[in-house]
Scaffold this motif. Structure first.
Motif, PDB file in Angstrom:
ATOM      1  N   PRO A  63       9.414  23.229  94.571  1.00  0.00           N
ATOM      2  CA  PRO A  63       9.810  23.350  95.950  1.00  0.00           C
ATOM      3  C   PRO A  63       9.293  22.288  96.845  1.00  0.00           C
ATOM      4  N   ALA A  64       8.157  22.237  96.901  1.00  0.00           N
ATOM      5  CA  ALA A  64       7.253  21.346  97.802  1.00  0.00           C
ATOM      6  C   ALA A  64       7.530  19.769  97.653  1.00  0.00           C
ATOM      7  N   TYR A  65       8.043  19.342  96.315  1.00  0.00           N
ATOM      8  CA  TYR A  65       8.451  18.273  96.054  1.00  0.00           C
ATOM      9  C   TYR A  65       9.709  17.668  96.153  1.00  0.00           C
ATOM     10  N   ARG A  66      10.673  18.552  96.152  1.00  0.00           N
ATOM     11  CA  ARG A  66      12.143  18.405  96.111  1.00  0.00           C
ATOM     12  C   ARG A  66      12.625  17.287  96.993  1.00  0.00           C
ATOM     13  N   ASN A  67      11.997  16.950  97.929  1.00  0.00           N
ATOM     14  CA  ASN A  67      12.662  15.916  99.176  1.00  0.00           C
ATOM     15  C   ASN A  67      11.454  15.010  99.290  1.00  0.00           C
ATOM     16  N   GLY A  94      15.795   9.530  96.959  1.00  0.00           N
ATOM     17  CA  GLY A  94      14.955   9.541  98.246  1.00  0.00           C
ATOM     18  C   GLY A  94      13.403   8.946  98.333  1.00  0.00           C
ATOM     19  N   ILE A  95      13.170   8.422  97.326  1.00  0.00           N
ATOM     20  CA  ILE A  95      11.756   7.757  97.046  1.00  0.00           C
ATOM     21  C   ILE A  95      11.906   6.305  97.352  1.00  0.00           C
ATOM     22  N   THR A  96      11.108   6.091  98.458  1.00  0.00           N
ATOM     23  CA  THR A  96      11.372   4.492  98.833  1.00  0.00           C
ATOM     24  C   THR A  96       9.875   4.095  98.944  1.00  0.00           C
ATOM     25  N   CYS A  97       8.971   4.427  98.296  1.00  0.00           N
ATOM     26  CA  CYS A  97       7.702   4.145  98.285  1.00  0.00           C
ATOM     27  C   CYS A  97       6.784   4.506  97.027  1.00  0.00           C
ATOM     28  N   VAL A  98       6.343   3.630  96.340  1.00  0.00           N
ATOM     29  CA  VAL A  98       5.602   4.268  94.987  1.00  0.00           C
ATOM     30  C   VAL A  98       4.147   3.573  95.109  1.00  0.00           C
ATOM     31  N   ILE A  99       3.209   4.288  94.840  1.00  0.00           N
ATOM     32  CA  ILE A  99       1.781   3.775  95.194  1.00  0.00           C
ATOM     33  C   ILE A  99       1.209   4.026  93.615  1.00  0.00           C
ATOM     34  N   SER A 100       0.356   2.974  93.260  1.00  0.00           N
ATOM     35  CA  SER A 100      -0.143   2.901  91.812  1.00  0.00           C
ATOM     36  C   SER A 100      -1.238   2.036  91.979  1.00  0.00           C
ATOM     37  N   PHE A 112      11.033  -4.663  95.593  1.00  0.00           N
ATOM     38  CA  PHE A 112      11.372  -5.454  97.053  1.00  0.00           C
ATOM     39  C   PHE A 112      12.771  -5.576  97.305  1.00  0.00           C
ATOM     40  N   LYS A 113      13.479  -6.212  96.041  1.00  0.00           N
ATOM     41  CA  LYS A 113      14.831  -6.697  96.503  1.00  0.00           C
ATOM     42  C   LYS A 113      15.830  -5.624  96.795  1.00  0.00           C
ATOM     43  N   ASN A 114      15.386  -4.123  96.342  1.00  0.00           N
ATOM     44  CA  ASN A 114      16.242  -2.902  96.674  1.00  0.00           C
ATOM     45  C   ASN A 114      15.467  -1.943  97.696  1.00  0.00           C
ATOM     46  N   GLY A 115      14.928  -2.480  98.481  1.00  0.00           N
ATOM     47  CA  GLY A 115      14.197  -1.742  99.581  1.00  0.00           C
ATOM     48  C   GLY A 115      13.262  -0.773  99.311  1.00  0.00           C
ATOM     49  N   ILE A 116      12.639  -0.765  98.425  1.00  0.00           N
ATOM     50  CA  ILE A 116      11.526  -0.085  97.797  1.00  0.00           C
ATOM     51  C   ILE A 116      10.118  -0.718  98.149  1.00  0.00           C
ATOM     52  N   LEU A 117       8.900   0.010  98.580  1.00  0.00           N
ATOM     53  CA  LEU A 117       7.803  -0.737  98.898  1.00  0.00           C
ATOM     54  C   LEU A 117       6.777  -0.008  97.544  1.00  0.00           C
ATOM     55  N   PRO A 118       6.327  -0.855  96.734  1.00  0.00           N
ATOM     56  CA  PRO A 118       5.434  -0.677  95.774  1.00  0.00           C
ATOM     57  C   PRO A 118       3.894  -1.145  96.434  1.00  0.00           C
ATOM     58  N   ILE A 119       3.072  -0.105  96.281  1.00  0.00           N
ATOM     59  CA  ILE A 119       1.594  -0.481  96.820  1.00  0.00           C
ATOM     60  C   ILE A 119       0.634  -0.324  95.912  1.00  0.00           C
TER      61      ILE A 119
END
Length: 201
Positions: A63-67, A94-100, A112-119
């Motif tokens: 439940p805490a992570y569905r959104n 709905g995920i627009t940022c991935v951190i790894s 980057f070409k699809n509006g997602i920020l990888p950090i």
């Protein structure tokens, strides 16, 4: 493409290394060329049991992570085949940022070409962010692309660096088509001259 400036939201912890694109979006869902609808199949084999019911133990089904809007993931995220459906599925969910700590090159570029920020962060910083994310929906992260920093729920700040051109494109919502359209007047002028000078073409 939507502009990416500042994102505040729940971060889901996924402490798995070598998450490949087939895990992100299995091959049976690659028949479409639409960017919408793939979110329902994101991490399909982890999110669902064989009978189609939800796997209650998978992080995005809790439940805490569905959104969740941010994914804090293990090393070498997005390895495997070069399918662009992987960032499509993440964004549609709905995920627009991935951190790894690291990403596969093709997946990184596709983000980057699809509006997602990888950090990319250090292992020590990732451990801190994993701890923040494990607190659930009461602990949100803020990703500020303009300031190039991640702000945690306890006030901590983690700086990051993004290539200046890629940062410019995300801040202004420019994909390859958007970049091309910025030159529309020059393109139209060139086509007009071509029509006059080479009417047979």
């Amino acid at each position: 493409m939507e502009k990416f400036t500042t994102l505040t939201g729940v971060a889901a912890p996924l402490p798995i290394v070598n998450v490949d694109t087939d895990m992100i979006i299995p091959k049976q869902f690659l028949k479409t060329i639409k960017r919408t609808g793939l979110g329902a199949s994101l991490f399909y084999e982890q999110r669902f049991n064989e009978d189609g019911s939800e796997n209650e133990d998978f992080i995005l089904n809790k439940p805490a992570y569905r959104n969740a809007k941010i994914l804090v993931a293990g090393d070498n995220f997005g390895c495997g085949s070069s399918r662009e459906h992987a960032p499509w599925a993440l964004q549609d969910f709905g995920i627009t940022c991935v951190i790894s700590t690291s990403f596969a090159d093709i997946f990184y570029n596709n983000c980057f070409k699809n509006g997602i920020l990888p950090i990319v962060v250090s292992p020590e910083e990732l451990e801190k962010l994993m701890d923040d994310a494990s607190r659930g929906s009461n602990a949100t992260l803020t990703v500020d692309l303009e300031a190039e920093e991640i702000r945690g729920p306890d006030g901590g700040r983690i700086p990051f660096k993004i290539d200046a051109f890629r940062r410019h494109c995300l801040l202004n919502g420019l994909d390859d088509i958007g970049l091309t359209m910025q030159k529309s007047e020059a393109i139209q002028g060139y086509e007009g001259r071509m029509s006059e000078n080479r009417p047979w073409v």
